[in-house]
Design a protein around this motif. Sequence first.
Motif, PDB file in Angstrom:
ATOM      1  N   GLU A   3       0.730  -7.324   6.683  1.00 47.01           N
ATOM      2  CA  GLU A   3       0.155  -6.407   5.709  1.00 47.01           C
ATOM      3  C   GLU A   3       0.193  -4.959   6.194  1.00 47.01           C
ATOM      4  O   GLU A   3       0.377  -4.038   5.409  1.00 47.01           O
ATOM      5  N   VAL A   4       0.029  -4.765   7.492  1.00 45.80           N
ATOM      6  CA  VAL A   4       0.055  -3.403   8.050  1.00 45.80           C
ATOM      7  C   VAL A   4       1.439  -2.795   7.856  1.00 45.80           C
ATOM      8  O   VAL A   4       1.572  -1.641   7.432  1.00 45.80           O
ATOM      9  N   GLY A   5       2.470  -3.570   8.137  1.00 44.75           N
ATOM     10  CA  GLY A   5       3.836  -3.090   7.949  1.00 44.75           C
ATOM     11  C   GLY A   5       4.149  -2.796   6.495  1.00 44.75           C
ATOM     12  O   GLY A   5       4.800  -1.793   6.175  1.00 44.75           O
ATOM     13  N   GLU A   6       3.689  -3.670   5.607  1.00 47.04           N
ATOM     14  CA  GLU A   6       3.918  -3.451   4.173  1.00 47.04           C
ATOM     15  C   GLU A   6       3.241  -2.161   3.710  1.00 47.04           C
ATOM     16  O   GLU A   6       3.827  -1.385   2.951  1.00 47.04           O
ATOM     17  N   THR A   7       2.032  -1.939   4.181  1.00 44.84           N
ATOM     18  CA  THR A   7       1.298  -0.729   3.798  1.00 44.84           C
ATOM     19  C   THR A   7       1.978   0.513   4.367  1.00 44.84           C
ATOM     20  O   THR A   7       2.110   1.527   3.677  1.00 44.84           O
ATOM     21  N   ALA A   8       2.429   0.426   5.608  1.00 47.66           N
ATOM     22  CA  ALA A   8       3.115   1.569   6.226  1.00 47.66           C
ATOM     23  C   ALA A   8       4.392   1.914   5.458  1.00 47.66           C
ATOM     24  O   ALA A   8       4.665   3.098   5.198  1.00 47.66           O
ATOM     25  N   ARG A   9       5.155   0.900   5.082  1.00 49.06           N
ATOM     26  CA  ARG A   9       6.370   1.156   4.305  1.00 49.06           C
ATOM     27  C   ARG A   9       6.035   1.807   2.964  1.00 49.06           C
ATOM     28  O   ARG A   9       6.694   2.756   2.540  1.00 49.06           O
ATOM     29  N   LEU A  10       5.003   1.288   2.303  1.00 56.70           N
ATOM     30  CA  LEU A  10       4.625   1.843   1.009  1.00 56.70           C
ATOM     31  C   LEU A  10       4.208   3.304   1.141  1.00 56.70           C
ATOM     32  O   LEU A  10       4.597   4.145   0.327  1.00 56.70           O
ATOM     33  N   LYS A  21      14.294   0.291  -0.661  1.00 57.67           N
ATOM     34  CA  LYS A  21      15.498  -0.498  -0.875  1.00 57.67           C
ATOM     35  C   LYS A  21      15.430  -1.132  -2.259  1.00 57.67           C
ATOM     36  O   LYS A  21      14.362  -1.546  -2.712  1.00 57.67           O
ATOM     37  N   PRO A  22      16.556  -1.223  -2.942  1.00 58.27           N
ATOM     38  CA  PRO A  22      16.553  -1.767  -4.306  1.00 58.27           C
ATOM     39  C   PRO A  22      16.029  -3.207  -4.391  1.00 58.27           C
ATOM     40  O   PRO A  22      15.507  -3.604  -5.424  1.00 58.27           O
ATOM     41  N   ILE A  23      16.138  -3.960  -3.304  1.00 61.61           N
ATOM     42  CA  ILE A  23      15.708  -5.366  -3.346  1.00 61.61           C
ATOM     43  C   ILE A  23      14.215  -5.540  -3.092  1.00 61.61           C
ATOM     44  O   ILE A  23      13.675  -6.628  -3.266  1.00 61.61           O
ATOM     45  N   GLU A  24      13.512  -4.466  -2.704  1.00 61.77           N
ATOM     46  CA  GLU A  24      12.086  -4.579  -2.384  1.00 61.77           C
ATOM     47  C   GLU A  24      11.239  -4.635  -3.649  1.00 61.77           C
ATOM     48  O   GLU A  24      11.477  -3.906  -4.607  1.00 61.77           O
ATOM     49  N   ALA A  25      10.246  -5.520  -3.620  1.00 64.37           N
ATOM     50  CA  ALA A  25       9.352  -5.690  -4.763  1.00 64.37           C
ATOM     51  C   ALA A  25       8.464  -4.466  -4.944  1.00 64.37           C
ATOM     52  O   ALA A  25       8.188  -3.736  -3.997  1.00 64.37           O
ATOM     53  N   GLU A  26       8.000  -4.281  -6.171  1.00 65.92           N
ATOM     54  CA  GLU A  26       7.083  -3.186  -6.477  1.00 65.92           C
ATOM     55  C   GLU A  26       5.735  -3.459  -5.804  1.00 65.92           C
ATOM     56  O   GLU A  26       5.266  -4.588  -5.766  1.00 65.92           O
ATOM     57  N   GLN A  27       5.121  -2.428  -5.244  1.00 62.33           N
ATOM     58  CA  GLN A  27       3.829  -2.553  -4.570  1.00 62.33           C
ATOM     59  C   GLN A  27       2.920  -1.436  -5.046  1.00 62.33           C
ATOM     60  O   GLN A  27       3.389  -0.427  -5.564  1.00 62.33           O
ATOM     61  N   ASN A  28       1.609  -1.625  -4.848  1.00 61.73           N
ATOM     62  CA  ASN A  28       0.706  -0.516  -5.090  1.00 61.73           C
ATOM     63  C   ASN A  28      -0.271  -0.420  -3.928  1.00 61.73           C
ATOM     64  O   ASN A  28      -0.624  -1.418  -3.299  1.00 61.73           O
ATOM     65  N   LEU A  29      -0.672   0.795  -3.626  1.00 61.79           N
ATOM     66  CA  LEU A  29      -1.479   1.068  -2.440  1.00 61.79           C
ATOM     67  C   LEU A  29      -2.836   0.369  -2.462  1.00 61.79           C
ATOM     68  O   LEU A  29      -3.227  -0.217  -1.445  1.00 61.79           O
ATOM     69  N   PRO A  30      -3.576   0.380  -3.571  1.00 60.13           N
ATOM     70  CA  PRO A  30      -4.873  -0.319  -3.553  1.00 60.13           C
ATOM     71  C   PRO A  30      -4.746  -1.800  -3.183  1.00 60.13           C
ATOM     72  O   PRO A  30      -5.556  -2.316  -2.403  1.00 60.13           O
ATOM     73  N   THR A  31      -3.736  -2.469  -3.710  1.00 65.79           N
ATOM     74  CA  THR A  31      -3.541  -3.886  -3.393  1.00 65.79           C
ATOM     75  C   THR A  31      -3.197  -4.074  -1.928  1.00 65.79           C
ATOM     76  O   THR A  31      -3.729  -4.973  -1.262  1.00 65.79           O
ATOM     77  N   GLU A  32      -2.323  -3.234  -1.400  1.00 65.44           N
ATOM     78  CA  GLU A  32      -1.928  -3.363   0.006  1.00 65.44           C
ATOM     79  C   GLU A  32      -3.108  -3.085   0.937  1.00 65.44           C
ATOM     80  O   GLU A  32      -3.284  -3.771   1.946  1.00 65.44           O
ATOM     81  N   LEU A  33      -3.921  -2.088   0.615  1.00 62.42           N
ATOM     82  CA  LEU A  33      -5.098  -1.803   1.449  1.00 62.42           C
ATOM     83  C   LEU A  33      -6.088  -2.961   1.402  1.00 62.42           C
ATOM     84  O   LEU A  33      -6.697  -3.315   2.419  1.00 62.42           O
TER      85      LEU A  33
END
Length: 74
Positions: A3-10, A21-33
């Motif tokens: 989760e830390v890596g996902e948040t850092a990338r976002l 990257k085009p293959i990466e899924a859509e994310q939002n910051l509140p969910t990642e936090l």
Amino acid sequence: MEEVGETARLINYLHETKKKKPIEAEQNLPTELTDMMFAIICLANVHNIDLQTTFEDMMAKYNQRDGDRFFPNS
């Protein structure tokens, strides 16, 4: 702790320091936090850490050290 890596990338994407990257899924910051908070709570529980007390101690330290740090000098 992926989760830390996902948040850092976002955050990198949001601040445009890296391109998504085009293959990466859509994310939002509140969910990642929130995912990170859940992982931290689980990790603390496994290690019998009282997060409430630890957080209060940490906030007291920062309030003492940085209590007037962000206010302009009068």
